[in-house]
Design an enzyme around this catalytic site. Structure first.
Site, mmCIF file in Angstrom:
data_model
loop_
_atom_site.group_PDB
_atom_site.id
_atom_site.type_symbol
_atom_site.label_atom_id
_atom_site.label_comp_id
_atom_site.label_asym_id
_atom_site.label_seq_id
_atom_site.Cartn_x
_atom_site.Cartn_y
_atom_site.Cartn_z
ATOM 1 N N GLU A 155 0.792 -1.255 0.000
ATOM 2 C CA GLU A 155 0.000 0.000 0.000
ATOM 3 C C GLU A 155 0.817 1.294 0.000
ATOM 4 O O GLU A 155 0.597 2.168 0.822
ATOM 5 C CB GLU A 155 -0.953 -0.003 1.202
ATOM 6 N N GLU A 260 -6.206 -10.865 -1.042
ATOM 7 C CA GLU A 260 -6.981 -10.662 0.197
ATOM 8 C C GLU A 260 -8.466 -10.617 -0.139
ATOM 9 O O GLU A 260 -9.159 -9.648 0.149
ATOM 10 C CB GLU A 260 -6.552 -9.366 0.903
HETATM 11 C C1 XIL Z 1 -6.124 -6.318 8.459
HETATM 12 C C2 XIL Z 1 -6.397 -7.478 9.396
HETATM 13 O O1 XIL Z 1 -7.279 -8.380 8.784
HETATM 14 C C3 XIL Z 1 -6.990 -6.947 10.691
HETATM 15 O O2 XIL Z 1 -7.122 -7.990 11.654
HETATM 16 C C4 XIL Z 1 -6.107 -5.838 11.268
HETATM 17 O O3 XIL Z 1 -6.729 -5.288 12.411
HETATM 18 C C5 XIL Z 1 -5.881 -4.759 10.227
HETATM 19 O O4 XIL Z 1 -5.329 -5.333 9.066
HETATM 20 N N1 XIL Z 1 -4.925 -4.684 3.796
HETATM 21 C C6 XIL Z 1 -3.910 -5.509 4.220
HETATM 22 C C7 XIL Z 1 -4.128 -6.390 5.400
HETATM 23 O O5 XIL Z 1 -2.865 -5.615 3.551
HETATM 24 O O6 XIL Z 1 -2.951 -6.590 6.135
HETATM 25 C C8 XIL Z 1 -5.220 -5.846 6.302
HETATM 26 O O7 XIL Z 1 -5.450 -6.805 7.309
HETATM 27 C C9 XIL Z 1 -6.462 -5.542 5.509
HETATM 28 C C10 XIL Z 1 -6.177 -4.493 4.466
#
Ligand code: XIL
Length: 370
Positions: A155, A260
């Site tokens: 990101e 994701e």
């Molecule tokens: C999220 C997790 O799922 C949560 O448990 C945590 O509180 C915050 O992060 N993008 C990403 C992930 O790359 O690492 C994130 O994961 C969601 C958004």
């Protein structure tokens, strides 16, 4: 047990399992791409006892939901905590899974001290980069040849394709990205290296990412793939936009991963994008309509959305190496708390009782031609 009963049991057992009960989600896509799942600390510690067989049946790739993020694995300057990581790679090996590391460098879930000297003053560029390199050496080094691919940088871009003004960028400029990849490759030359981001279906954002990725490649810096996070909603983004993203990333010379995946079934406050939301929404039925169960209409839409998405991924299986769900079951999804805290969401393929959603499985079977 008498010898006779034992004989009967042995004779009957092989016929008692049928194809449907053994068939896992991953089998639908075995000739196409890995099917992965993000696991959390409790799951890796195997507190949910039915978990191992479930993972084994349905997934052939793992991602760590939080446990390898900087604040977890390296909470203080001289303190690393590898408890989760060691158990995680162990689980990956036990499963024979393609095991992903997430993530080495990110602006979230990273402690403030990372950017400061002992007196609390902001670090200079060279000091920050060397701190980052130490981190990568320690973490990627510990799991050398046990983690198959790393999200090296997560990101780093804004929606318009400009660089995110994170502390990393403010202090080190875009060099922090290049140095992170260089170092990760030096430490584990066999690991695949990825850049990972959300909203990669947006043309402007993707253009920024691909420009840098190509620049890195031209400079001889290893970068294998681009992760499209895939935090989607029921109605959007459109399949056409996602498809354009997949095609352009592949045309630029990078492997595509859907890293994701989840589908938010709840209404979003209209200002939710990037906004700092508070708890007030949690008690509002308007934003939390399925506290006592998802409606049949929404369940049906969810199944159709997953079917449409996987149909698209299958169409581009020559470009996509992995599709990873961001969590195993609804009860543990981060979308119960984002972008509104304390809701009851249903974004994943398994329900709160750890049951595979049959409606989704049926439709996925259809699109996979099984
Ligand atoms: C999220 C997790 O799922 C949560 O448990 C945590 O509180 C915050 O992060 N993008 C990403 C992930 O790359 O690492 C994130 O994961 C969601 C958004």
């Amino acid at each position: 047990m008498t010898k006779f009963t034992l004989l009967i049991v042995l004779l009957i057992f092989p016929f008692s399992s049928n194809k449907t009960t053994d068939e896992g989600l991953k089998d639908l896509f075995e000739d196409s791409f890995y099917l992965g799942v993000a696991v959390n600390r409790q799951q890796v510690a195997d507190n949910e006892k039915q978990l191992f067989p479930l993972l084994k049946t349905h997934f052939n790739s793992l991602s760590p939901e939080n446990g390898l993020k900087w604040e977890k694995v390296h909470p203080q300057l001289d303190l690393y905590d590898f408890e989760f990581g060691d158990a995680y790679v162990g689980l990956g090996e036990k499963l024979g899974a393609f095991t992903v590391g997430h993530c080495l460098v990110w602006h979230q879930q990273v402690p403030d001290w990372v950017f400061e000297d002992a007196a609390g003053e902001q670090l200079e560029k060279s000091a920050l980069l060397s701190r980052m390199e130490d981190h990568i050496a320690k973490v990627a080094g510990r799991y050398k040849s046990r983690i198959d691919g790393w999200d090296v940088v997560n990101e780093a871009f804004n929606e318009d394709g400009s660089y995110r003004e994170s502390k990393w960028f403010k202090i080190a400029g875009k060099d922090f990205i290049k140095e992170a990849f260089r170092k990760a490759h030096e430490i584990d030359p066999d690991a695949e290296l990825y850049y990972n981001d959300y909203n990669m279906w947006k043309t402007s954002k993707r253009a920024g990412v691909l420009k840098l990725a190509k620049e890195m490649k031209a400079e001889g810096i290893r970068i294998d793939g681009i992760g499209m996070q895939g935090h989607y909603m029921l109605e959007g983004p459109s399949l056409a936009d996602i498809e354009q993203g997949i095609i352009e990333i592949a045309e630029a010379g990078f492997t595509v991963m859907i890293t994701e995946l989840d589908v938010d079934v709840l209404p979003r406050p209209s200002n939710s994008e990037g906004a700092d939301l508070n708890m007030n929404y949690a008690n509002s039925p308007e934003f939390n309509p399925f506290v006592n169960g998802i409606s049949p209409e929404a369940e049906e839409k969810l199944a159709q959305r997953y079917a449409d998405l996987f149909q698209l991924f299958l169409k581009h299986k020559d470009k996509i190496s992995r599709v990873t769900l961001w969590g195993l079951h609804d009860g543990k999804s981060w979308l119960n708390n984002f972008p509104v805290r304390g809701r009851t969401n249903y974004p994943l393929l398994f329900d709160r009782e750890l049951k595979l959603k049959e409606g989704v499985f049926e439709k996925l079977r259809e699109v996979a031609g099984g």
